[in-house]
Design an enzyme around this catalytic site. Structure first.
Site, mmCIF file in Angstrom:
data_model
loop_
_atom_site.group_PDB
_atom_site.id
_atom_site.type_symbol
_atom_site.label_atom_id
_atom_site.label_comp_id
_atom_site.label_asym_id
_atom_site.label_seq_id
_atom_site.Cartn_x
_atom_site.Cartn_y
_atom_site.Cartn_z
ATOM 1 N N CYS A 1 0.804 -1.225 0.000
ATOM 2 C CA CYS A 1 0.000 0.000 0.000
ATOM 3 C C CYS A 1 0.834 1.271 0.000
ATOM 4 C CB CYS A 1 -0.931 0.010 1.205
ATOM 5 S SG CYS A 1 -1.767 -1.556 1.415
ATOM 6 N N HIS B 1 -3.473 7.960 5.469
ATOM 7 C CA HIS B 1 -3.572 6.627 4.877
ATOM 8 C C HIS B 1 -5.030 6.165 5.023
ATOM 9 C CE1 HIS B 1 -2.105 3.070 3.058
ATOM 10 N NE2 HIS B 1 -2.405 2.297 4.071
ATOM 11 N N GLU C 1 -2.957 5.483 13.192
ATOM 12 C CA GLU C 1 -2.561 6.684 12.451
ATOM 13 C C GLU C 1 -2.872 7.944 13.259
ATOM 14 O OE1 GLU C 1 -4.154 6.975 8.469
ATOM 15 O OE2 GLU C 1 -2.653 8.501 7.929
ATOM 16 N N LYS D 1 -9.742 7.810 0.398
ATOM 17 C CA LYS D 1 -10.075 6.413 0.072
ATOM 18 C C LYS D 1 -11.574 6.164 0.205
ATOM 19 C CE LYS D 1 -5.711 4.087 1.179
ATOM 20 N NZ LYS D 1 -4.875 5.205 1.709
ATOM 21 N N HIS E 1 -9.310 2.026 -1.997
ATOM 22 C CA HIS E 1 -7.895 1.809 -1.724
ATOM 23 C C HIS E 1 -7.254 1.198 -2.976
ATOM 24 C CE1 HIS E 1 -4.153 0.939 0.001
ATOM 25 N NE2 HIS E 1 -4.507 0.556 1.203
#
Lengths: 402, 88
Positions: free
Chosen positions: A162, A294, A305, A326, A331
């Site tokens: 990712c 993210h 995060e 996202k 994603h």
């Protein structure tokens, strides 16, 4: 050290087939997530994704090219073409010799693999198309971009799950900053929305069956997307000399490895990458106005995060805007950081912060301003783009206004 | 001789936790057996394969899944229910 600016951008993803349409969707908070459509989807328990729709490969490529280009390569080529057109750059012999390409992708030609395994295992065929290998290899997209525009400098693919496209763009940035090349095409591409691709992800049980709701207390997992984004990274004086429009400046980049767990994220590793990017960019925490998170929509990522952001930004964390796009484009795994960089550039250039859509309920573990559901106008001078991969590999870019 | 669902579940959990069945107290929560999130996902997969069932388990919020994993006994009961539903 040279200064590095972005002078061109291109994309195709579930939100649109170009940059303008994609940014319109982000401004409107429109999601590209919907029912997946491909063979054997009824045998999956996960049936939603952010697919590129109304896409006809034959509108973009001839028959010979289509024999060679897996879907991820097609996406990368379309994005690269747009990026080069928008930058207006022309390559003379000397520039072409040093100009290069770095493309992030995790799965490479996964659709080609899926189709051909089906042919030999399920259909029992004993012969496959002669170009299966050059179609499926991870570096196919980077190589075809290099061949199409005659770019003969550093050219390779990066696969760090990712974080692939953030690692790819970070390396391209370093190549221009060091003087090794004046122009690099950089970004990411992914296309793993097929039966085998999703079946593998189902096994991890981190996928949502309905929507991607990052940072929302009622989130239930990630949703996959597909597509590509590619940018022209150019040495500042070179861009200025030719009168190029500068979209943003890349100020810094940092990578770190958690060195701990193959799937669980680490607060320490994420924080190290963010503070490293600030240091590399010579920015203070209070200089950052927006972070493109993210934000996968899994409990493990979102909580870790947010905690890492609070570690790095301290009291300033509350003043920051953080969003996960996202929730709209899904994603894109190895291509995700590249599509997310579009939102970062929009924030810097247009003063529009893309929202986190699908947000319904505050999570006490994510007490930050996640720009819920509606885009916001705000002037920001510097931004971060986060990517934290399976395998514990983190890559964070810092960008500033041109 | 048929092995009961209970014994097979215990076997699978013991294997995933790298323990002897005799070391497992059925009242124990799974995390106390040393099963981390990945171990849990693997155990759920092994149970699905062994009993040919679909277990509604989301690794994002294991505690909020409709599949009760609060203890070994709870897992045994949940599997028994799913097996009964499959054969019904």
């Amino acid at each position: 050290m040279k200064r590095v600016v972005i002078t061109g951008q291109g994309t195709i993803n579930a939100l649109g087939h170009d940059v303008a349409t994609t940014l319109d969707a982000m401004r409107a908070g429109r999601s590209g997530i919907g029912p997946l459509e491909f063979r054997d989807v009824e045998r999956l328990s996960i049936r939603v994704g952010a697919q590129v729709r109304d896409y006809r490969p034959e509108d973009h490529f001839n028959r010979q090219q289509l024999g060679l280009y897996d879907r991820f390569t097609q996406f990368a080529m379309i994005a690269a073409r747009q990026a080069l057109t928008s930058s207006g750059i022309a390559f003379d012999e000397e520039l072409a010799r040093e100009a290069g390409v770095v493309i992030g992708t995790a799965g490479g030609g996964l659709l080609t693999q899926d189709e051909n395994y089906r042919a030999v295992y399920e259909a029992g065929k004993n012969r496959v198309h002669p170009l299966v290998v050059p179609r499926l290899m991870n570096n196919a997209a980077a190589s075809h971009i290099s061949m199409s525009w005659g770019l003969q400098g550093p050219c390779y693919s990066v696969a760090t799950a990712c974080a692939s496209s953030n690692h790819a763009m970070g390396q391209a940035f370093q190549l221009v900053r060091s003087g090794a090349s004046r122009v690099m095409l950089a970004g990411g591409a992914e296309s793993m929305l097929c039966f085998g691709g999703i079946k593998a992800w189902e096994g991890l049980r981190v996928m949502s069956k309905d929507a991607c709701r990052p940072f929302s207390a009622d989130r239930n997992g990630m949703v996959q997307g597909e597509g590509a984004a590619v940018f022209v990274f150019e040495e500042y004086e070179h861009a200025r000399a030719r009168g190029a429009e500068i979209l943003a400046e890349i100020l810094g980049f940092s990578m770190s490895s958690d060195a701990s767990d193959i799937v669980m994220p680490s607060r320490k590793g994420a924080a190290a990458a963010m503070s490293g990017a600030l240091r590399d960019a010579r920015l203070a925490p209070e200089d950052i106005g927006y972070i493109n998170a993210h934000g996968t929509g899994t409990a493990a990522n979102d909580r870790t995060e947010c905690a890492a952001i609070m570690d790095v930004f301290g009291d300033n964390a509350g003043k920051l805007m953080i969003s996960s796009t996202k929730s709209m484009h899904g994603h894109l795994i190895g291509g995700t950081g590249a599509v997310e960089l579009l939102a970062c550039i929009m924030a810097l250039r247009e003063g529009v912060i893309a929202p986190t859509v699908g947000y319904r309920e505050a999570d006490p573990d994510c007490p930050l301003d996640v720009v819920p559901n509606a885009a916001r106008e705000a002037r920001v001078n510097a931004v971060l783009s986060n990517a934290f991969a399976f395998g514990g590999l983190n890559a964070v870019l810092a960008l500033g206004r041109s | 001789m048929t092995v009961s669902v209970r014994d097979r579940v215990l076997d699978i959990i013991a294997q995933q936790a790298v323990l002897e069945v005799s070391d497992i107290d059925p009242e124990m929560p799974l995390q106390d057996l040393g099963l981390d999130s990945l171990g849990l996902v693997e155990a759920v997969f092994a149970l699905e394969e062994a009993f040919d069932i679909e277990i509604p388990f989301n690794a994002n919020e294991p505690e909020n899944s409709s599949f009760d994993i609060s203890s070994v006994n709870a897992v045994i009961k949940a599997v028994e229910t799913l097996v009964a539903a499959r054969t019904a």
